[in-house]
Design a protein around this motif. Structure first.
Motif, PDB file in Angstrom:
ATOM      1  N   GLY A   1      -9.754  42.730  38.213  1.00 26.19           N
ATOM      2  CA  GLY A   1      -9.220  41.924  37.026  1.00 26.19           C
ATOM      3  C   GLY A   1      -8.009  42.879  36.351  1.00 26.19           C
ATOM      4  N   GLU A   2      -8.220  44.163  36.188  1.00 24.13           N
ATOM      5  CA  GLU A   2      -7.391  45.170  35.839  1.00 24.13           C
ATOM      6  C   GLU A   2      -6.009  44.997  36.454  1.00 24.13           C
ATOM      7  OE1 GLU A   2      -6.913  48.071  33.442  1.00 24.13           O
ATOM      8  OE2 GLU A   2      -8.432  46.507  32.226  1.00 24.13           O
ATOM      9  N   PHE A   3      -6.330  44.815  37.853  1.00 22.48           N
ATOM     10  CA  PHE A   3      -5.140  45.111  38.670  1.00 22.48           C
ATOM     11  C   PHE A   3      -4.090  43.760  38.669  1.00 22.48           C
ATOM     12  CE2 PHE A   3      -3.362  43.723  42.956  1.00 22.48           C
ATOM     13  CZ  PHE A   3      -2.292  44.635  43.129  1.00 22.48           C
ATOM     14  N   ASN A   4      -5.004  42.510  38.633  1.00 22.08           N
ATOM     15  CA  ASN A   4      -4.435  41.148  38.542  1.00 22.08           C
ATOM     16  C   ASN A   4      -3.758  41.092  37.184  1.00 22.08           C
ATOM     17  OD1 ASN A   4      -4.414  38.354  39.605  1.00 22.08           O
ATOM     18  ND2 ASN A   4      -5.027  37.993  37.682  1.00 22.08           N
ATOM     19  N   ALA A   5      -4.056  41.635  36.203  1.00 21.17           N
ATOM     20  CA  ALA A   5      -3.373  41.303  34.656  1.00 21.17           C
ATOM     21  C   ALA A   5      -2.492  42.343  34.794  1.00 21.17           C
ATOM     22  CB  ALA A   5      -4.424  41.538  33.764  1.00 21.17           C
ATOM     23  N   ALA A   6      -2.491  43.542  35.263  1.00 18.66           N
ATOM     24  CA  ALA A   6      -1.437  44.515  35.133  1.00 18.66           C
ATOM     25  C   ALA A   6      -0.200  44.102  36.226  1.00 18.66           C
ATOM     26  CB  ALA A   6      -1.699  45.919  35.614  1.00 18.66           C
ATOM     27  N   LEU A   7      -0.493  43.607  37.379  1.00 15.12           N
ATOM     28  CA  LEU A   7       0.556  42.888  38.040  1.00 15.12           C
ATOM     29  C   LEU A   7       1.298  41.605  37.567  1.00 15.12           C
ATOM     30  CD1 LEU A   7       2.148  43.022  40.977  1.00 15.12           C
ATOM     31  CD2 LEU A   7       0.188  41.675  41.829  1.00 15.12           C
ATOM     32  N   GLU A   8       0.355  40.753  36.986  1.00 18.29           N
ATOM     33  CA  GLU A   8       1.270  39.646  36.315  1.00 18.29           C
ATOM     34  C   GLU A   8       2.157  40.090  35.091  1.00 18.29           C
ATOM     35  OE1 GLU A   8      -2.602  36.218  36.504  1.00 18.29           O
ATOM     36  OE2 GLU A   8      -2.071  37.631  34.562  1.00 18.29           O
ATOM     37  N   TRP A   9       1.490  40.968  34.291  1.00 20.20           N
ATOM     38  CA  TRP A   9       2.420  41.232  33.159  1.00 20.20           C
ATOM     39  C   TRP A   9       3.764  42.301  33.507  1.00 20.20           C
ATOM     40  CZ3 TRP A   9       2.546  39.195  28.940  1.00 20.20           C
ATOM     41  CH2 TRP A   9       3.246  40.007  27.552  1.00 20.20           C
ATOM     42  N   LEU A  10       3.365  42.787  34.645  1.00 18.53           N
ATOM     43  CA  LEU A  10       4.726  43.576  35.111  1.00 18.53           C
ATOM     44  C   LEU A  10       5.658  42.595  35.701  1.00 18.53           C
ATOM     45  CD1 LEU A  10       6.140  46.426  35.757  1.00 18.53           C
ATOM     46  CD2 LEU A  10       4.977  46.111  37.944  1.00 18.53           C
ATOM     47  N   LEU A  11       5.253  41.684  36.580  1.00 16.23           N
ATOM     48  CA  LEU A  11       6.077  40.558  37.000  1.00 16.23           C
ATOM     49  C   LEU A  11       6.711  39.762  35.824  1.00 16.23           C
ATOM     50  CD1 LEU A  11       4.338  39.361  40.071  1.00 16.23           C
ATOM     51  CD2 LEU A  11       6.304  40.875  40.131  1.00 16.23           C
ATOM     52  N   LEU A  12       6.017  39.677  34.897  1.00 17.48           N
ATOM     53  CA  LEU A  12       6.567  38.804  33.853  1.00 17.48           C
ATOM     54  C   LEU A  12       7.619  39.336  32.827  1.00 17.48           C
ATOM     55  CD1 LEU A  12       3.376  37.060  32.090  1.00 17.48           C
ATOM     56  CD2 LEU A  12       5.100  36.050  33.023  1.00 17.48           C
TER      57      LEU A  12
END
Length: 445
Positions: free
Chosen positions: A105-116
């Protein structure tokens, strides 16, 4: 420089993003787990847990850094409780998989926010619900699909994963270390280990979280392989042990058979020497008991005869009634070691179970070996007391060590699978049933 200042606006990821990512990843690990409880129980637990986590993390995201650790402990405790309520496992197993879900979940949220943030700052995208939904949806779908396929494949190979305290502690230390490194730029900004620029901070967090997911995945694979090797060695040891027991029993049975034939001849001689009706009745009764021995241990397969004789003697010593109806010729295609392992383990387990019964007349074991068209059907049934708990179709051991439970049945399953057959267990109407069906190979004329 303008881009750098704009990226700074994205330095703090809203708690809601993390809450959704944690919930989705936890749901993934729960739903694919072989020991998952019924959906009627799982879905409400996941729904309540997700709503609580979203509201809690959304409303506490503005608190000072000093609250970071206790707030994260509450988040993890929520995920841990969800897993424990939704999966039939102990707390060690729940902690193990919660750590995996949390770091994913940490990785998923970090990747989402970086792409956003990258899309808004460098690609000129508009930060609106449509754009956010597309990025988050695509990212989560990719992460869940890749992880789900890999984990499902691994769990099929080793569905009954139990963990020791040392194994869980090792994973916990790995997770804590990598989580601390990924967040050091947020909770210790002035330390020499923290990044200084917003884009570096976001990328470092995403890279470290991704590395954590990969490392924990390989850690799990190593544990899978280690446990599989231990199980295979144990099964081979049990196979060798049953075969050694068979060879020892063969010598004993040879002696019994010689005495059996001598006794038959002596009875015949006694009949010719005695005219007493009382003596004749006694000889009839004795001869009847001998015929029972002959019927039970003359199946048409020498290996099976030896096993039945040796186990039959054990049953007599423990006041156990063993009833056998067996066509030994139906299993002639099987190797002697496999016969000794299959029937030896089946009868050993049955004898151990019925010995727990205090009422001697209830100590019953039935064994049937018969042809059914192009298959051989083996059915071993025994009475039992208490409750039998099944895990992944295997009876859970009552000996106190769940890591090595059910190896007798696992050995039987292994033998059945070797010949392309199947084996199933169930408890019904006071009897434990071991049902085996093996195809009989075609023979060339």
């Amino acid at each position: 420089m303008e881009n750098g200042r704009t990226m700074a606006a994205f330095i703090e990821t809203p708690g809601g993003y993390y809450a959704i990512a944690y919930s989705v990843c936890m749901a993934l690990f729960i739903l694919i787990h072989p020991q998952r409880r019924s959906l009627k129980r799982v879905i409400p637990v996941l729904a309540i847990g997700s709503i609580f986590l979203y509201l809690f993390m959304s409303r506490t995201g503005h608190l000072p850094v000093g609250y970071f650790v206790p707030l994260m402990l509450i988040d993890v405790a929520t995920l841990l409780l969800e897993f424990h309520l939704c999966v039939q496992t102990d707390w060690k197993g729940a902690v193990f998989w919660t750590i995996r879900a949390f770091m994913l979940g940490e990785f998923n949220a970090a990747l989402e926010w970086l792409l956003l943030s990258y899309g808004v700052v460098y690609a000129g995208a508009q930060k609106n619900p449509v754009y956010i939904g597309l990025i988050c949806g695509a990212t989560t779908a990719g992460v869940v699909a890749a992880t789900g396929l890999g984990e499902h494949h691994l769990m099929k190979k080793q569905p009954d994963m139990t963990f020791t305290g040392t194994e869980v502690l090792g994973e916990l230390l790995i997770g804590l270390l990598l989580y601390a490194i990924s967040n050091i730029s947020f909770i210790a900004k002035s330390s020499p280990f923290a990044a200084r620029y917003a884009q570096e901070i976001l990328m470092l967090r995403m890279y470290i979280d991704g590395a954590a997911v990969v490392i924990l995945c390989f850690y799990t694979i190593v544990l899978y392989q280690s446990k599989a090797e231990v199980e295979n060695r144990t099964l081979r040891t049990m196979l060798d042990l049953q075969y050694q027991n068979y060879k020892t029993s063969r010598d004993s049975v040879d002696l019994i058979n010689r005495k059996y034939h001598d006794l038959k001849n002596q009875i015949a001689v006694l009949r010719t020497l005695s005219d007493s009706e009382k003596t004749s009745v006694s000889l009839d009764r004795l001869e009847g008991e001998i015929h029972q021995y002959e019927a039970m241990n003359r199946t048409g397969n020498e290996a099976l005869d030896i096993i039945l004789t040796s186990k039959g003697l054990i049953c007599q010593n423990h006041h156990i009634t063993l009833t056998v109806v067996a066509d030994g010729s139906a299993i002639r295609f099987m190797d002697i070691m496999d016969i000794s392992s299959l029937f030896g383990n089946a009868l050993d387990n049955a004898i151990e179970a019925v010995r727990q019964i205090s009422d001697y007349p209830e100590r019953l074991i039935r064994l049937t070996v018969a042809r059914q068209k192009n298959f051989v059907h083996i059915l071993c049934e025994n009475r039992y007391v208490g409750e039998i708990t099944f895990r992944n179709a295997l009876p859970v051991s009552t000996k106190g060590d769940d890591r090595f439970h059910g190896f007798g049945v696992k050995s039987i399953l292994s033998v059945a699978a070797k010949y392309g057959g199947t084996a199933a267990t169930k408890a019904q109407d006071g009897y434990f049933h071991l049902d085996i069906l093996i195809p009989i190979p075609e023979t060339k004329d």
